[in-house]
Design a protein around this motif. Structure first.
Motif, PDB file in Angstrom:
ATOM      1  N   ILE A   4       0.855  -1.184   0.000  1.00 25.67           N
ATOM      2  CA  ILE A   4       0.000   0.000   0.000  1.00 25.67           C
ATOM      3  C   ILE A   4       0.892   1.236   0.000  1.00 25.67           C
ATOM      4  N   VAL A   5       0.747   2.059  -1.018  1.00 24.12           N
ATOM      5  CA  VAL A   5       1.603   3.238  -1.169  1.00 24.12           C
ATOM      6  C   VAL A   5       0.737   4.444  -1.504  1.00 24.12           C
ATOM      7  N   GLY A   6       1.368   5.605  -1.490  1.00 25.58           N
ATOM      8  CA  GLY A   6       0.631   6.818  -1.813  1.00 25.58           C
ATOM      9  C   GLY A   6       1.356   8.058  -1.342  1.00 25.58           C
ATOM     10  N   THR A   7       0.691   9.164  -1.447  1.00 25.54           N
ATOM     11  CA  THR A   7       1.275  10.453  -1.119  1.00 25.54           C
ATOM     12  C   THR A   7       1.634  10.572   0.357  1.00 25.54           C
ATOM     13  N   ARG A   8       2.635  11.388   0.637  1.00 28.68           N
ATOM     14  CA  ARG A   8       2.964  11.709   2.022  1.00 28.68           C
ATOM     15  C   ARG A   8       1.975  12.727   2.588  1.00 28.68           C
ATOM     16  N   LYS A   9       1.253  13.412   1.695  1.00 33.21           N
ATOM     17  CA  LYS A   9       0.271  14.412   2.121  1.00 33.21           C
ATOM     18  C   LYS A   9      -1.132  13.826   2.019  1.00 33.21           C
ATOM     19  N   ILE A  10      -1.320  12.682   2.629  1.00 32.74           N
ATOM     20  CA  ILE A  10      -2.599  11.980   2.521  1.00 32.74           C
ATOM     21  C   ILE A  10      -3.715  12.800   3.160  1.00 32.74           C
ATOM     22  N   THR A  11      -4.878  12.774   2.514  1.00 28.25           N
ATOM     23  CA  THR A  11      -6.024  13.531   3.013  1.00 28.25           C
ATOM     24  C   THR A  11      -6.786  12.724   4.063  1.00 28.25           C
ATOM     25  N   THR A  12      -7.710  13.380   4.713  1.00 25.24           N
ATOM     26  CA  THR A  12      -8.544  12.705   5.713  1.00 25.24           C
ATOM     27  C   THR A  12      -9.327  11.553   5.084  1.00 25.24           C
ATOM     28  N   SER A  13      -9.858  11.778   3.886  1.00 25.93           N
ATOM     29  CA  SER A  13     -10.613  10.722   3.217  1.00 25.93           C
ATOM     30  C   SER A  13      -9.697   9.583   2.783  1.00 25.93           C
ATOM     31  N   GLY A  14      -8.458   9.911   2.421  1.00 32.38           N
ATOM     32  CA  GLY A  14      -7.489   8.876   2.064  1.00 32.38           C
ATOM     33  C   GLY A  14      -7.151   8.001   3.251  1.00 32.38           C
ATOM     34  N   ILE A  15      -6.975   8.612   4.415  1.00 28.59           N
ATOM     35  CA  ILE A  15      -6.710   7.865   5.645  1.00 28.59           C
ATOM     36  C   ILE A  15      -7.881   6.946   5.961  1.00 28.59           C
ATOM     37  N   ALA A  16      -9.094   7.478   5.848  1.00 28.57           N
ATOM     38  CA  ALA A  16     -10.285   6.687   6.156  1.00 28.57           C
ATOM     39  C   ALA A  16     -10.406   5.491   5.211  1.00 28.57           C
ATOM     40  N   PHE A  17     -10.127   5.711   3.923  1.00 24.33           N
ATOM     41  CA  PHE A  17     -10.228   4.614   2.954  1.00 24.33           C
ATOM     42  C   PHE A  17      -9.178   3.551   3.251  1.00 24.33           C
ATOM     43  N   CYS A  18      -7.956   3.972   3.522  1.00 31.31           N
ATOM     44  CA  CYS A  18      -6.871   3.039   3.808  1.00 31.31           C
ATOM     45  C   CYS A  18      -7.188   2.191   5.042  1.00 31.31           C
ATOM     46  N   GLU A  19      -7.646   2.847   6.104  1.00 35.02           N
ATOM     47  CA  GLU A  19      -7.972   2.124   7.337  1.00 35.02           C
ATOM     48  C   GLU A  19      -9.123   1.153   7.129  1.00 35.02           C
ATOM     49  N   SER A  20     -10.148   1.584   6.404  1.00 33.18           N
ATOM     50  CA  SER A  20     -11.291   0.720   6.134  1.00 33.18           C
ATOM     51  C   SER A  20     -10.900  -0.461   5.258  1.00 33.18           C
ATOM     52  N   LEU A  21     -10.065  -0.209   4.260  1.00 29.41           N
ATOM     53  CA  LEU A  21      -9.602  -1.265   3.367  1.00 29.41           C
ATOM     54  C   LEU A  21      -8.908  -2.372   4.145  1.00 29.41           C
ATOM     55  N   ILE A  22      -7.955  -1.992   4.983  1.00 34.70           N
ATOM     56  CA  ILE A  22      -7.188  -2.983   5.740  1.00 34.70           C
ATOM     57  C   ILE A  22      -8.083  -3.721   6.733  1.00 34.70           C
ATOM     58  N   GLU A  23      -8.965  -2.979   7.387  1.00 32.06           N
ATOM     59  CA  GLU A  23      -9.872  -3.612   8.354  1.00 32.06           C
ATOM     60  C   GLU A  23     -10.738  -4.672   7.680  1.00 32.06           C
TER      61      GLU A  23
END
Length: 367
Positions: free
Chosen positions: A119-138
């Motif tokens: 899982i990779v991506g920007t260092r300036k991740i947005t709030t929605s990006g964080i939420a998607f990443c966390e939900s995906l892994i969960e």
């Protein structure tokens, strides 16, 4: 491998102008790194692709001296070393032509027979990006995947933390030796990461910290995994390099789409538009495309939208796919008598509507 084998392999790794591809070629010809360093120069020059520039620095004694110092560092810090020809070396990385000949490990990593995604991506991740990443892994927890990333700011550390929160193994691939950590603020996560996985690097303790190291590190991130997922990315960025490397290894790539006005979605949208990545909208896309199955359970699918309106071209493609179950992009264009460039665009619209989904090998099927 024996300590003596490791010493000579380190020495070979230390030689300028000899990267992993050339080192593997030399070892394959001579039988071992020690044999390479003890071979006559004229014999090495007979090997296809090996020239005088490549071997010009090979026989200088300081390589062994530097290797001895690095070997002491490895032993004193109880670092595990994985050699590309041995069974404990990550299997997928063995199939990468430029995979490191030596991989240094800290922690409790077990990659044998495991599902692994990066899982990779920007260092300036947005709030929605964080939420998607966390939900995906969960939501991927039932499949027990290993989560790989680069331990950097933003997307990387979000993925590592989410993996640890859900008791999944996670691996941080570093762009420096195991005697330091970057960024320093992430040092507080090191102990927990090593308990839940650990760190990989092919850099020595003496390697200077350099931004180009991150590009070299990215091949390990891509090579370890069966799929690379880009959460968010600007038009340019290291995560796009990782996606390109994954594509060159014939691995699956996923990208999370975003609004055209969002700068941190430009890179992901371009990957999808250029057909370099599957569009990832729900976590179920991952196990479906990768053909992951839960033992004793049906594989979750992507929910089809109801009452979707299709234009005439979309109906033609839809009916063709429904009759043929699944088909390649080129064959869809030929059989439906629609220009291939238009078919690609129409399929993307149909994918957004939730009526078709992409498969490996530029295949498509009705949802």
């Amino acid at each position: 491998m024996t300590e003596n084998d490791l010493l000579y392999t380190l020495a070979l790794q230390h030689v300028p102008n000899i990267g992993d591809i050339t080192a593997k070629r030399l070892i394959a010809h001579c039988g071992s790194a020690e044999a390479v360093l003890k071979e006559k120069k004229q014999n090495l020059l007979k090997i296809d692709g090996i020239g005088s520039v490549t071997v010009s620095d090979l026989f200088k004694t300081h390589h062994l001296k530097e290797a001895e110092l690095e070997l002491e560092f490895i032993k004193s810090n109880r670092i595990k070393v994985l050699y590309f020809q041995e069974s404990d070396y990550p299997e997928r990385l063995k199939h990468c032509i430029d995979g490191p000949i030596l991989l240094f490990q800290a922690g409790n990593i077990d990659v044998q027979n495991q599902r692994i995604i990066s899982i990779v991506g920007t260092r300036k991740i947005t709030t929605s990006g964080i939420a998607f990443c966390e939900s995906l892994i969960e939501q991927l927890v039932p499949y027990n995947p290993i989560i790989v990333s680069g331990f950097a700011y933003g997307t990387d550390i979000t993925a590592h933390k989410a993996a640890m929160k859900n008791n999944l193994q996670t691996i941080g691939c570093l762009a420096h030796g195991l005697n330091q950590i970057y960024p320093k603020v992430h040092k507080k996560y090191m102990v927990e990461v090593e308990k839940n996985g650990g760190f990989f690097t092919d850099f020595w303790s003496t390697d200077k910290f350099d931004r180009n190291n991150f590009l070299k590190r990215n091949r390990v991130i891509a090579g370890l995994s069966e799929a690379t997922i880009v959460i968010e990315s600007a038009e340019k960025g290291g995560s796009l390099v990782t996606a390109d490397i994954a594509n060159s290894y014939n691995r699956e790539v996923f990208a999370v789409p975003g609004r055209t006005t969002d700068s941190q979605s430009t890179g992901c949208n371009n990957l999808i538009k250029q057909q370099k990545a599957h569009m990832l909208t729900v976590p179920a896309d991952i196990p479906y495309i990768l053909n992951w199955e839960l033992e004793g359970k049906e594989k979750p699918g992507v929910q089809k939208q109801l009452f979707v309106e299709l234009d005439d071209t979309e109906k033609t493609i839809y009916n063709f796919l429904k009759e043929n179950e699944k088909e390649q992009l080129d064959m869809i264009a030929i059989n439906c008598q629609i220009p291939i460039f238009k078919v690609a665009s129409v399929l993307l619209n149909m994918e957004l509507k939730g009526v078709v989904r992409p498969l490996p090998g530029k295949m498509f099927e009705v949802v």
